[in-house]
Design an enzyme around this catalytic site. Structure first.
Site, PDB file in Angstrom:
ATOM      1  N   ASP A   1     -44.702 -62.870 -57.529  1.00  0.00           N
ATOM      2  CA  ASP A   1     -43.416 -63.406 -57.965  1.00  0.00           C
ATOM      3  C   ASP A   1     -42.322 -62.421 -57.528  1.00  0.00           C
ATOM      4  O   ASP A   1     -42.616 -61.276 -57.152  1.00  0.00           O
ATOM      5  CB  ASP A   1     -43.434 -63.579 -59.481  1.00  0.00           C
ATOM      6  CG  ASP A   1     -42.099 -64.053 -60.027  1.00  0.00           C
ATOM      7  OD1 ASP A   1     -41.498 -64.957 -59.411  1.00  0.00           O
ATOM      8  OD2 ASP A   1     -41.652 -63.516 -61.048  1.00  0.00           O
ATOM      9  N   LYS A   2     -41.079 -62.855 -57.569  1.00  0.00           N
ATOM     10  CA  LYS A   2     -39.977 -61.966 -57.171  1.00  0.00           C
ATOM     11  C   LYS A   2     -39.259 -61.406 -58.389  1.00  0.00           C
ATOM     12  O   LYS A   2     -39.265 -60.213 -58.650  1.00  0.00           O
ATOM     13  CB  LYS A   2     -38.975 -62.702 -56.276  1.00  0.00           C
ATOM     14  CG  LYS A   2     -37.836 -61.800 -55.801  1.00  0.00           C
ATOM     15  CD  LYS A   2     -36.739 -62.585 -55.121  1.00  0.00           C
ATOM     16  CE  LYS A   2     -35.854 -63.322 -56.114  1.00  0.00           C
ATOM     17  NZ  LYS A   2     -34.999 -62.406 -56.915  1.00  0.00           N
TER      18      LYS A   2
ATOM     19  N   PHE B   1     -19.849 -73.703 -53.364  1.00  0.00           N
ATOM     20  CA  PHE B   1     -20.888 -73.058 -52.552  1.00  0.00           C
ATOM     21  C   PHE B   1     -22.145 -73.922 -52.569  1.00  0.00           C
ATOM     22  O   PHE B   1     -22.509 -74.478 -53.589  1.00  0.00           O
ATOM     23  CB  PHE B   1     -21.223 -71.681 -53.132  1.00  0.00           C
ATOM     24  CG  PHE B   1     -22.375 -71.004 -52.446  1.00  0.00           C
ATOM     25  CD1 PHE B   1     -22.166 -70.171 -51.366  1.00  0.00           C
ATOM     26  CD2 PHE B   1     -23.678 -71.206 -52.883  1.00  0.00           C
ATOM     27  CE1 PHE B   1     -23.225 -69.552 -50.730  1.00  0.00           C
ATOM     28  CE2 PHE B   1     -24.738 -70.593 -52.256  1.00  0.00           C
ATOM     29  CZ  PHE B   1     -24.518 -69.765 -51.177  1.00  0.00           C
TER      30      PHE B   1
ATOM     31  N   LYS C   1     -15.354 -66.461 -49.406  1.00  0.00           N
ATOM     32  CA  LYS C   1     -16.431 -65.472 -49.255  1.00  0.00           C
ATOM     33  C   LYS C   1     -17.686 -66.231 -48.849  1.00  0.00           C
ATOM     34  O   LYS C   1     -17.937 -67.350 -49.296  1.00  0.00           O
ATOM     35  CB  LYS C   1     -16.666 -64.697 -50.551  1.00  0.00           C
ATOM     36  CG  LYS C   1     -17.085 -65.546 -51.734  1.00  0.00           C
ATOM     37  CD  LYS C   1     -17.213 -64.723 -53.002  1.00  0.00           C
ATOM     38  CE  LYS C   1     -17.606 -65.601 -54.186  1.00  0.00           C
ATOM     39  NZ  LYS C   1     -17.643 -64.855 -55.451  1.00  0.00           N
TER      40      LYS C   1
ATOM     41  N   ARG D   1     -27.488 -56.760 -49.627  1.00  0.00           N
ATOM     42  CA  ARG D   1     -27.102 -58.164 -49.504  1.00  0.00           C
ATOM     43  C   ARG D   1     -25.609 -58.215 -49.191  1.00  0.00           C
ATOM     44  O   ARG D   1     -24.795 -57.630 -49.911  1.00  0.00           O
ATOM     45  CB  ARG D   1     -27.402 -58.913 -50.805  1.00  0.00           C
ATOM     46  CG  ARG D   1     -28.856 -58.839 -51.177  1.00  0.00           C
ATOM     47  CD  ARG D   1     -29.129 -59.221 -52.616  1.00  0.00           C
ATOM     48  NE  ARG D   1     -28.809 -60.606 -52.894  1.00  0.00           N
ATOM     49  CZ  ARG D   1     -29.279 -61.267 -53.950  1.00  0.00           C
ATOM     50  NH1 ARG D   1     -30.079 -60.667 -54.803  1.00  0.00           N
ATOM     51  NH2 ARG D   1     -28.948 -62.523 -54.151  1.00  0.00           N
TER      52      ARG D   1
ATOM     53  N   ASP E   1     -36.211 -68.782 -56.172  1.00  0.00           N
ATOM     54  CA  ASP E   1     -34.887 -68.545 -55.594  1.00  0.00           C
ATOM     55  C   ASP E   1     -34.741 -69.283 -54.268  1.00  0.00           C
ATOM     56  O   ASP E   1     -35.716 -69.723 -53.656  1.00  0.00           O
ATOM     57  CB  ASP E   1     -34.653 -67.054 -55.380  1.00  0.00           C
ATOM     58  CG  ASP E   1     -34.348 -66.341 -56.683  1.00  0.00           C
ATOM     59  OD1 ASP E   1     -33.605 -66.907 -57.492  1.00  0.00           O
ATOM     60  OD2 ASP E   1     -34.870 -65.246 -56.900  1.00  0.00           O
TER      61      ASP E   1
ATOM     62  N   LYS F   1     -47.001 -72.818 -57.026  1.00  0.00           N
ATOM     63  CA  LYS F   1     -47.512 -71.455 -56.883  1.00  0.00           C
ATOM     64  C   LYS F   1     -49.033 -71.448 -56.965  1.00  0.00           C
ATOM     65  O   LYS F   1     -49.714 -70.775 -56.178  1.00  0.00           O
ATOM     66  CB  LYS F   1     -46.922 -70.548 -57.972  1.00  0.00           C
ATOM     67  CG  LYS F   1     -45.439 -70.243 -57.813  1.00  0.00           C
ATOM     68  CD  LYS F   1     -44.982 -69.253 -58.866  1.00  0.00           C
ATOM     69  CE  LYS F   1     -43.513 -68.868 -58.662  1.00  0.00           C
ATOM     70  NZ  LYS F   1     -43.065 -67.844 -59.634  1.00  0.00           N
TER      71      LYS F   1
ATOM     72  N   ASN G   1     -43.663 -68.875 -65.791  1.00  0.00           N
ATOM     73  CA  ASN G   1     -43.829 -69.684 -64.577  1.00  0.00           C
ATOM     74  C   ASN G   1     -44.876 -69.111 -63.626  1.00  0.00           C
ATOM     75  O   ASN G   1     -45.242 -69.765 -62.652  1.00  0.00           O
ATOM     76  CB  ASN G   1     -42.490 -69.806 -63.841  1.00  0.00           C
ATOM     77  CG  ASN G   1     -41.945 -68.454 -63.405  1.00  0.00           C
ATOM     78  OD1 ASN G   1     -41.996 -67.488 -64.152  1.00  0.00           O
ATOM     79  ND2 ASN G   1     -41.432 -68.375 -62.209  1.00  0.00           N
TER      80      ASN G   1
END
Length: 1413
Positions: free
Chosen positions: A519-520, A709, A736, A770, A852, A987, A1010
């Site tokens: 996972d992140k 966005f 941006k 980033r 994400d 997953k 999750n």
């Protein structure tokens, strides 16, 4: 013959893969579409003829159980799991056989005792592990939420009864006992909780306050329901049954149709329909990272027909009756179809934007009142998770065929004995052989005795399958779990949390991991941002190092006279903090004097160079260039402070301004602007207030439009009007976004600024940061009016509204002026980049599965070393109109990047009927993108490949076998895979794809609910007790506190455990085959009658005392390489990963060793004693004289051979090897001396013949030497002429025990972590960068680390857009400067008051120009 073998393999595989869970787990199908009734009776057709509610209309209870066993199913299920071992079935059959009196043994009960011990010990271990799961379930099910009660309220919806578990009965007793004795505290639960943050323990703490026997607290609404406040009455109230109130109820008792009230920072107990919230326009903000891994907050809105249900009284009023019709439960997190039917028959649609899912957490919202629609196993988070699996290690699975081989050998041995014995009896019985006297009975004759001998041979040679092996393995694995627990280098010192082994039978799998699925959020990252650097007007500001421990808030800039700036005469309305429980107003954000840290932001941004530039701009010494740069600084940070959707609140305790943003990215940008003096003071409807260091008064901006966005636009813009009475109103477009998107929309010219900013972006990206690019545009009133009319028309269009709105956005977002770029660090967990780099060096492939978006995942891939600077990223997307289908994208990726892989030639992969004219991307070649050149196709400096797949593409790729196979083959060509926007169920499917498709050992690691399904699907599941609570840790096999501990868990403990267990098992088989071999050779001389050559007790104690210690020592203390060497040289893990320490080949080698040594021992000793008697009186030797010599020689050889197989001789190993030898000699001396007066023994007086005999001493010495010599020579030859990396490392370590092996890491040139503490030497920015290819469009570009996370098409943003479009026309100021040359200035300007001060101080006036004014 081939067909027979195929059938046997099929039956064997069915037996091995037998699924025990299928017998005890009901596969619950999703229920039918449901109707939830509120203040309405159930329809008549819901009941059968007896008046009972039909089964299909009964809803699942809210009790969730993840444990495997119950009191009823524990014994049968556990026995079935244990009897999946072929050896256990054999032991049971042999034990049953010995209960027949025809087979003389010591005692049938004694014969079955070892099997009972194995079953009991394993059952106790499994029961303890499952008891911990029961405890975790109990914590969750007994968590409490406010449920409507009292008044006339009654819930008529039928619910299933709860499952009965023993935990509710046991826990209260333990609670009382714990209060009396603190020593009985559950160590494991405490260790897990130490590693969890406060929110992870919130529910547990709440439960402790409301244990059984304590009155539930009851809460009543105040009169001011709009304020969302309540008072709490604990204990009994005289009228609490008479008026509606909120009662804290256990989650497992919440039913479908209940009204619940959730307050800020609380979790949702079920899937809930929003009725009303405390916020304006009934919007609620939720955190869903437990569900989808996304860190940005999501906005949800209440159903418009239920917003009047804002109190307990309104919810309990029978006049508010309605029905909610829902679709059947579904695993899709982003889909829900329902409708509300009011009493009058009108229907209102309900979608996923109105639903709060179980597992998500309420944030920045005081309270929410909702209606429960789905509970328990019907909730989406539970539907996406699986049941607790019964995992078996690879070593255990490999043992089954080896045991089966031994069983075949045993069957052959028994068959030979039976056949030969039958033949010999039939030959010698007619000759009146004396040993066959009376063999003419019905149950005792030469024709039957062959079968009896066959069965007796099974008993005689049963030790060829050692039952003690299984007891030893369980004991060794338990100790290995303790070694992991007590490893101080895997203890998180901050919380004193050790690593826990929750499943003790998987330690050897840790040494064979080939794929890691991670996972992140919370696992690799901290979900916290740091604004590190920025580039403004071509000048880079690197930021000063700030002590994060002390950086909590920063004072706002003061006025030029030294006093804090005073607010403007026009004040904003005071606001309340989102979590306030008081009716008093919080201090006005316009009057706050300090800025605190926003949630998710770790530290303030400080840069001395930037501060000096701002101070220089405010002084009279500024030259024209400095003034121009000052205007760029003003515009840059003003854009950061205004181009967002964040909210402002004031901490009631500290009085500091804090920003509430939907994502940490956005919060970090607004926070950085405030840190340098550009403080966003809040919004009053569409009026934005900004404080800058260049102005004495607050600046006012009117927000006109928000250009949203999304992933395709990769940018966000706002149009604002600056309200300036001196200079008149001016309109600005502030933007941006991604650098390539912004650069292609810049006004021509100023190439030097563009190139400098590109160079800075390259530097930022090379450090793993980033990036965002910031630009602006000045708009005239006429241009805006014309554009706004087009925008209004597009926003109300009924056809292709989204496409028309984006086209209108494109019109206004052109001819931009570049301001600069930002660089944000998504703070990783400690040691993540180094850990991933070392795991990759160890040969482990790493996949990341996250909820994400693609850009965020790619950015994290770069920062974690999963994606190298030279690596090429291949992106496969799905679900986009006008793009290629997923199958075509994968085929194109194979053709363009891996044409020689042979994938397309495999059957069932490439559909040759596809149209040949389908579009092909540009072939690999050198590309000049306007950025730094990078190389492709010519093979020069081309990096590796990383595959990125989004969730919608995965849905298609996992839909059929062809796509699965193609995806798997494509993934195998890549160094890593990143899966984005995936659901918890996806997953698990990804893990199963690799595990089943490649047959390799997989590990999954995560920290949230999750991740549970992924953790359970993998061979080894690792949970992190981190920011997302304890759900993953409770469902895992191993629980760690930090991702970096995974390196030591695998490279050290995994390597050691696998090598130890593998060596222990083959040595176990060896030491038993040497014993069985001696027994077998004796059959030649006893007419194949299955008689023992040893005295029976020697055989009885063989596995119990004589030879057990050395193999246990191997399993506990052996180590091929020391831990610090394994950590320094991850390459050594490949020996373990490739299975070199255990396998069928090694099994046969050790078996042959045992056979050869048994032959040497038997025949040398037998013929020595057979030729000439060893007795001095000349009498022939007794059988047990030479048999005891064989036993002692076999024990000595076996123990020394086990010692020879041990890599590290410690004191414990010396003791273990010597123990068995001492015991067999001592036992022989004592047992032979026991007189018949005590009890009769067949070896009484044996010592009088053994000790004086030269044969005895010479045979033992000779046979032991000859038995060990082949293995010793092989080891010497291998060390001298066929050395491995492990041999070289061990030799180097032997010569120099303090040798630093980490110096060899320099040969690999591992990348230093880009996000570690920055040193003075920065990496060069002109490193070769790999390509970024989007297979859905064929576009190829160079990535510069762009990423920005925010909710797309969220409810809150839609409400803001609606308010902006519905606002009345505001009269424009007419106070404009006269005699201004030309149109409005195309740049930000410093305030006139500041410029006037400079002029009064004698500074030369700066002429206005199109680029600076």
């Amino acid at each position: 013959m081939a067909a027979l073998r195929t059938k046997l393999e099929t039956w064997y595989n069915k037996g091995v893969n037998f699924n025990v869970e299928a017998l005890f787990t009901r596969s619950r199908e999703p229920g039918p579409p449901r109707s939830v009734f509120v203040h309405q009776p159930l329809p008549d057709d819901y009941r059968d003829q007896k008046g009972r509610v039909k089964k299909q209309y009964v809803f699942s209870s809210n009790q969730v159980i993840t444990s495997k066993y119950t009191i009823i199913t524990f014994v049968p299920r556990n026995l079935l799991e244990q009897f999946r071992r072929i050896a256990n079935i054999f032991f049971l059959a042999i034990a049953i056989l010995q209960f027949f009196p025809i087979f003389p043994t010591v005692s049938p009960g004694l014969a079955i005792l070892p099997l009972l011990l194995v079953l009991a010990i394993t059952a106790l271990k499994d029961g303890y592990e499952d008891f911990k799961r029961h405890q975790a379930d109990h914590h969750i099910n007994r968590s409490r939420s406010r449920v409507l009660n009292g008044g006339t309220w009654s819930n008529t919806n039928p619910m299933e009864s709860k499952s009965k578990t023993f935990i509710p009965a046991i826990i209260p007793a333990f609670q009382a006992f714990k209060k009396r004795t603190k020593k009985t505290t559950d160590v494991e639960a405490l260790e897990l909780q130490r590693g969890a943050p406060p929110e992870g323990l919130m529910q547990s703490a709440r439960e402790e306050d409301h244990q059984v026997g304590v009155d539930d607290s009851i809460e009543f609404d105040e009169e001011d329901h709009d304020a969302g406040l309540f008072r709490t009455i604990t204990g009994k109230s005289h009228n609490h049954h008479e008026q509606p109130h909120w009662k804290k109820t256990a989650w497992e008792d919440i039913a479908v149709g209940d009204f619940v009230k959730i307050t800020d920072n609380e979790s949702f107990p079920a899937d809930i329909l929003i009725c009303a919230t405390s916020e304006e326009e009934n919007v609620a903000y939720v955190e869903t990272k437990n569900l989808d891994g996304e860190t940005s907050l999501k906005s949800r809105t209440a159903s418009p027909v239920l917003t009047h249900l804002r109190s307990a009284a309104a919810c309990a009023d029978p006049i508010n009756n309605f029905r909610v019709d829902c679709d059947r439960p579904d695993t899709n997190l982003y889909k829900l179809n329902a409708a509300i039917e009011m009493e009058k028959g009108s229907k209102t649609p309900v979608d996923s934007q109105m639903i709060l899912l179980r597992g998500s957490v309420l944030r920045n919202t005081r309270w929410v009142i909702g209606l429960v629609l789905f509970t328990g196993h019907d909730t989406k988070i539970v539907l996406n998770s699986g049941g607790a699996p019964s995992k078996r290690s690879k070593v255990e699975r490999q043992m089954n065929p080896q045991v089966f081989i031994n069983l075949l050998i045993l069957a052959v041995m028994a068959t030979v004995c039976g056949i030969v014995d039958a033949v010999l009896e039939q030959r010698f019985f007619p000759r009146n052989a004396p040993w066959l006297f009376a063999d003419n009975q019905s149950d005792n004759n030469p024709h039957v005795n062959g079968v009896i001998t066959f069965a007796f041979a099974l008993i005689t040679f049963q030790n060829i399958v050692p039952i003690s092996l299984y007891i030893s393995i369980e004991a060794v694995r338990t100790c290995q779990a303790l070694f992991i627990y007590f490893d101080h280098e895997m203890v998180y010192q901050k919380t004193q949390t050790p690593t826990l082994a929750r499943s003790w039978n998987l330690s050897d799998d840790l040494g064979q991991i080939e794929y890691i699925f991670s996972d992140k959020t919370g696992t690799l990252t901290q979900n916290a941002m740091v604004f590190r650097q920025c580039s403004v007007g071509g000048k880079a500001y690197r930021g000063d190092l700030v002590d994060e421990a002390t950086s909590t808030k920063i004072a706002l800039p003061e006025g030029r006279d030294g006093a804090t700036q005073t607010p403007s005469p026009v004040l904003m309305d005071g606001k309340k903090t989102p979590t306030s429980s008081s009716s008093e107003d919080i201090p006005d954000p316009l009057a706050a004097s300090v800025v605190g840290l926003a949630e998710g932001v770790l530290t303030h941004f400080q840069d001395s160079g930037l501060s000096n530039d701002i101070m220089a701009a405010m002084s009279a010494r500024s030259d024209p260039d400095a003034s121009h740069h000052a205007r760029l600084i003003n515009g840059f940070f003003a854009a950061l402070a205004l181009c967002h959707t964040a909210l402002v609140s004031v901490d009631p305790t500290t009085g500091a301004i804090t920003y509430k943003a939907q994502s940490p990215d956005e919060a970090a940008l607004v926070q950085a602007a405030a840190d340098v003096g550009f403080v966003f003071r809040g919004r009053d409807k569409e009026i934005l207030t900004l404080q800058t260091p260049f102005a004495d008064e607050y600046e006012k901006y009117e927000l006109l439009n928000i250009l949203e966005f999304n992933s395709s636009r990769k940018r966000m813009s706002v149009i604002v009007r600056k309200l300036d009475e001196e200079e008149g109103d001016r309109l600005f477009l502030l933007t941006k976004g991604a650098d390539n998107v912004i650069f292609e929309r810049l006004v021509p010219g100023n190439e030097e600024l563009r190139k400098t900013t590109e160079r800075h972006l390259d530097e930022f990206a090379s450090e793993g940061l980033r990036t965002l690019t910031v630009a602006y545009k000045v708009i005239s009133e006429e241009e805006y009016d014309a554009w706004n009319r087009k925008y209004q028309e597009a926003s109300v269009s009924l056809e292709d509204r989204e496409g028309k709105v984006e086209a209108v956005y494109e019109v206004i977002e052109g001819d931009l002026h570049l301001l600069g770029a930002t660089a944000i660090e998504d703070r990783l967990q400690d040691g993540v980049p180094e850990t991933i780099a070392d795991l990759k060096v160890a040969g482990i492939k790493i996949w990341v599965a996250t909820g994400d978006k693609v850009e965020t995942a790619i950015a994290i891939g770069h920062s974690t070393n999963l994606i190298g600077r030279e690596d090429n990223v291949i992106v496969i997307r799905g679900g986009q109109d006008g793009s290629r289908d997923v199958y075509t994208q994968m085929i194109t990726a194979v053709q363009d990047f891996f044409p020689d892989s042979g994938i397309l030639e495999e059957d069932g992969v490439f559909d040759r009927q596809l149209p040949s004219q389908r579009p092909r991307p540009v072939p690999l070649h050198r590309v000049n993108s306007g950025f730094t050149d990078f190389q492709h196709g010519d093979g020069e400096n081309l990096g590796g490949y990383v595959l990125v797949v989004d969730g919608s593409a995965l849905t298609v790729a996992l839909s059929d076998e062809r796509n699965k196979r193609l995806l798997l083959q494509l993934s195998m060509q890549c160094e890593g895979v990143i899966c984005c926007r995936v659901s918890p169920l996806q997953k698990a499917l990804i893990v199963k794809l690799v595990k089943d498709g490649l047959g390799c050992i997989t590990l999954a690691i995560g920290d949230g609910a999750n991740d549970v399904s992924m953790i359970q699907a993998a061979d080894v599941g690792v949970g992190i007790s981190g920011e997302e609570g304890l759900q993953a840790a409770n469902s895992s096999d191993y629980a760690i506190a930090q991702f970096r501990f995974l390196k030591r868990l695998l490279l050290v403990h995994g390597h050691w455990s696998y090598a130890r267990n593998g060596s222990m098992i083959v040595n176990f088989f060896y030491k038993n085959i040497i014993c069985i071999g001696v027994l077998w050779w004796f059959q030649i001389y006893c007419a194949w009658s299955s008689q023992y050559v040893f005295e029976y007790t020697y055989l009885l104690w063989w596995n119990t005392f004589f030879t057990i210690a050395p193999v246990i020592a191997i399993g506990l203390f052996d180590r091929h390489v020391d831990d610090h060497v394994l950590m320094a040289l991850p390459e050594l893990y490949r020996h373990s990963r490739k299975g070199e320490y255990y396998g069928t080949k090694l099994f046969f080698i050790y078996m042959m060793d045992g056979v050869v040594q048994s032959a040497l021992i038997f025949f040398l000793i037998f013929y020595t004693y057979e030729t000439t008697t060893s007795r001095t009186d000349g009498f022939a030797v007794y059988q047990y004289e030479f048999a005891t010599t064989m036993a002692i020689a076999a024990v000595t050889a076996a123990n020394l051979f086990n010692g020879l197989a041990t890599a590290a001789w410690t004191g414990w190993v010396f003791f273990a090897v010597a123990l068995g030898i001492v015991l067999v000699w001592g036992y022989t001396a004592v047992y032979s001396a026991i007189t018949p007066g005590w009890f009769a023994t067949p070896v009484y007086g044996n010592d009088h013949y053994l000790w004086p005999s030269a044969y005895f001493w010479f045979c033992i010495f000779l046979t032991v030497i000859l038995a060990l010599l082949p293995r010793y020579l092989c080891k010497a030859y291998k060390l001298a002429f066929d050395t491995s990396d492990v041999d070289r490392v061990r030799w180097k370590h032997k010569l120099d025990s303090h040798h630093d092996f980490s110096q060899y890491r320099a040969d690999r040139q591992l990348k230093k972590s880009p996000l570690s503490r920055r040193s003075s030497s920065r990496p060069p920015y002109n490193l070769l960068a790999g390509s970024h290819t989007d297979m859905s469009t064929g576009l190829r570009s160079q990535g510069r680390g762009f990423d920005f996370a925010t909710e797309e098409n969220g409810v809150a943003l839609q409400r803001m857009q609606t308010n902006l479009s519905e606002r009345p026309a505001r009269p424009r100021f007419s106070l404009r400067r006269k005699n201004r040359n030309g149109p409005l200035l195309p740049s930000f300007s410093l305030p006139r008051s500041l410029r006037r001060k400079k002029a009064n101080r004698g500074a030369q006036p700066v002429p206005e120009s199109p680029e600076s004014s």
